[in-house]
Design a protein around this motif. Structure first.
Motif, PDB file in Angstrom:
ATOM      1  N   ARG A 155      -1.300  97.273 -25.760  1.00 51.32           N
ATOM      2  CA  ARG A 155      -2.700  97.679 -25.641  1.00 51.32           C
ATOM      3  C   ARG A 155      -3.396  97.730 -26.991  1.00 51.32           C
ATOM      4  O   ARG A 155      -4.616  97.578 -27.076  1.00 51.32           O
ATOM      5  N   ARG A 156      -2.616  97.963 -28.051  1.00 53.80           N
ATOM      6  CA  ARG A 156      -3.214  98.071 -29.382  1.00 53.80           C
ATOM      7  C   ARG A 156      -3.344  96.734 -30.094  1.00 53.80           C
ATOM      8  O   ARG A 156      -4.196  96.581 -30.972  1.00 53.80           O
ATOM      9  N   LEU A 157      -2.501  95.765 -29.751  1.00 53.48           N
ATOM     10  CA  LEU A 157      -2.474  94.499 -30.468  1.00 53.48           C
ATOM     11  C   LEU A 157      -3.646  93.607 -30.092  1.00 53.48           C
ATOM     12  O   LEU A 157      -4.034  93.534 -28.923  1.00 53.48           O
ATOM     13  N   ALA A 158      -4.158  92.899 -31.077  1.00 56.30           N
ATOM     14  CA  ALA A 158      -5.201  91.909 -30.802  1.00 56.30           C
ATOM     15  C   ALA A 158      -4.621  90.702 -30.057  1.00 56.30           C
ATOM     16  O   ALA A 158      -5.286  90.099 -29.212  1.00 56.30           O
ATOM     17  N   ASP A 159      -3.386  90.346 -30.374  1.00 59.20           N
ATOM     18  CA  ASP A 159      -2.703  89.232 -29.716  1.00 59.20           C
ATOM     19  C   ASP A 159      -1.362  89.730 -29.166  1.00 59.20           C
ATOM     20  O   ASP A 159      -0.309  89.553 -29.785  1.00 59.20           O
ATOM     21  N   PRO A 160      -1.389  90.373 -27.999  1.00 52.83           N
ATOM     22  CA  PRO A 160      -0.163  90.980 -27.474  1.00 52.83           C
ATOM     23  C   PRO A 160       0.838  89.933 -26.996  1.00 52.83           C
ATOM     24  O   PRO A 160       0.471  88.804 -26.660  1.00 52.83           O
ATOM     25  N   LEU A 161       2.095  90.318 -26.985  1.00 51.19           N
ATOM     26  CA  LEU A 161       3.132  89.455 -26.418  1.00 51.19           C
ATOM     27  C   LEU A 161       2.888  89.250 -24.933  1.00 51.19           C
ATOM     28  O   LEU A 161       3.058  88.153 -24.405  1.00 51.19           O
TER      29      LEU A 161
END
Length: 520
Positions: free
Chosen positions: A252-258
């Motif tokens: 949820r925090r990542l700009a480009d999540p896995l």
């Protein structure tokens, strides 16, 4: 801009599908083929008890844990590239496993096979979504892919039995080599390359967290299913769930999540995923019990039990193709509902499977069960992949396959635990005091009977088989209302979902793909 004209797949795409179906089949064959070779392998390599557990389990553990990272990797660097690297690794690891001189070498080879198998699954499924743009053709293609998985699961014991009849234990791994060589040779010609047009950096901490969470949960569930509740498996499950929660927070925090969690806001994706999970729990959990019932209650040999498992595969394969053909005419919500009702009817038949019922009841109930649940699984996977943008097809496919792995492990644990609880409650009052283990499991009771006088041994075996059958009957009775309720929910939630939609368009940039034009 996307063209309104849907390009239909031609001979090149259908031939490519055949190439993709073979490795899918082999991944499932390798799941079960080793079990038959354990006696000869043990005599040759002399593994310790711990080493033997790792030899048998590490393949499935790593497939389950690595699916999501491998799906995300394919989205970023190219599905065909990951597929071909996985195929080459699978072939090389198969040779290494076949000629492994020590138990340690075989464990390493099985680990490599698991990682390679995880690369093959999401890549094959996501490439299908790229090769088949027409929704009905795509449904048929995914049906073929699912049927190949089913066939692999059924063929594993038969292939292993034939190979062990004529060759050494390591030969069971070599069947994969020519298929992987064929895939590496024909893949660049027949399969398109496809990846995210805006590939993001692969977040390694997320990949590690995903791997750890799934590995810990699957390990814990399988250990509980085998040996009952114990502190270490319970702790593994708790740790796995905790890491899973941290994984979700990080995405949820990542700009480009896995893993893009927005996929779960799509009703088609979420309902299909939930239905698939419950379906797999009952299907694989019951299949696990059927194998034990046929061998330990009805007294069939492993090969004979495997042969009697073929009607289930045939019924499921026919049903999944019929459902695929009907999907263009009948809304999938009603196909889901009908399949779940048919499966409930199969469980109703299995409520009559006592220790003296024989094969007709068991085979009839199991045939209905697979004929009902396989279309739900096949169309569910299709809806999961179709709900995702093409650039995320690998991740969506990985989520679907990971769900099947977790559902299978959970089904064996939950259903196995329920049957064991019923068995234990029936047996505690009848087992001899000096053989308490006979009250724990049916195999223990059959072994204990050999230590008793003939009449007492026969009575113990009869009690034990009836107790196991009682557990199976209770499981079937519980499954009926669950599946009927799920049928109603699936119809209510899916009937307003469009079933002929293309995967959502990727924004801003065209999909980066390289392949020959499809035939008109």
């Amino acid at each position: 801009m996307r063209s309104d004209v849907v390009v239909r797949a031609g001979w090149r795409q259908w031939t490519g599908l055949a190439v993709l179906a073979l490795p899918a089949m082999l991944v499932m064959i390798d799941m079960s083929v080793l079990h038959l070779a354990i006696p000869r392998l043990s005599a040759d390599l002399d593994p310790s008890a711990s080493q033997l557990l790792w030899i048998t389990d590490i393949y499935g553990f790593l497939i389950a844990g690595a699916l999501i990272p491998m799906g995300a990797l394919g989205d970023r660097v190219g599905r065909r590239r990951v597929l071909l690297i996985g195929a080459g690794t699978f072939g090389a690891a198969s040779v290494l496993a076949s000629y492994a001189p020590t138990a340690e070498t075989l464990i390493v080879a099985r680990a490599l096979l698991g990682l390679a198998g995880a690369a093959l699954g999401p890549s094959t499924l996501s490439l299908i979504s790229v090769m088949f743009h027409d929704p009905r053709q795509r449904t048929t293609a995914i049906t073929v892919w699912m049927a190949s998985f089913m066939a692999g699961g059924a063929m594993g014991p038969l292939v292993g039995g034939v190979m062990l009849e004529y060759f050494w234990w390591g030969s069971v791994f070599l069947a994969a080599v020519p298929v992987m060589v064929l895939l590496v040779a024909l893949g660049p010609v027949l399969l398109p390359e496809h990846r995210d047009p805006r590939p993001a950096r692969l977040d390694l901490p997320s990949a590690a967290m995903s791997l750890m969470a799934v590995l810990a949960v699957v390990y814990g569930i399988k250990e509980v299913a085998k040996d009952g509740f114990a502190p270490v498996p319970a702790a593994a499950i708790v740790v796995g769930l905790a890491v899973g929660v941290l994984f979700v927070r990080r995405q949820r925090r990542l700009a480009d999540p896995l893993l893009d969690l927005s996929l779960f806001s799509n009703r088609s994706f979420t309902v299909s995923l939930s239905t698939l999970t419950i379906t797999v729990i009952f299907m694989l959990g019951t299949q696990f019990l059927m194998a034990q019932y046929m061998q330990m209650v009805l007294g069939l040999s492993p090969l004979t039990a495997g042969l009697w498992g073929l009607p289930l595969v045939v019924a499921g394969t026919v049903a999944i193709f019929v459902a695929s053909a009907l999907a263009g005419k009948i809304h999938r919500a009603y196909i889901f509902g009908t399949g779940l009702v048919v499966a409930a009817a199969g469980f109703a038949v299995l409520t009559q499977a006592d220790a003296s019922a024989g094969l007709p009841v068991v085979v009839t109930g199991s045939v209905l069960l697979f004929a009902g649940l396989m279309p739900v699984s096949g169309l569910g996977i299709d809806m999961i992949v179709s709900a995702a943008p093409l650039r995320q097809a690998g991740s969506a496919a990985a989520v679907g396959e990971t769900t099947q792995e977790l559902g299978g492990a959970l089904g064996i644990a939950l259903i196995g635990s329920l049957v064991n609880a019923v068995y234990h409650s029936r047996m505690t009052t009848v087992v001899p005091e000096h053989l308490p283990a006979a009250a724990d499991t049916l195999p223990a009771a059959l072994a204990a009977a050999q230590l008793l006088p003939e009449r007492l041994g026969e009575e113990l075996v009869t009690y034990a088989r009836n107790a196991f059958a009682d557990g199976l009957q209770l499981t079937a009775a519980i499954a009926i209302p669950v599946l009927l309720g799920l049928a109603c929910l699936a119809v209510l939630l899916l009937r307003r979902v469009s079933q002929d939609a293309d995967p959502p368009a990727d924004e801003d940039q065209p999909v980066k793909t390289s392949s020959p034009q499809a035939s008109p």
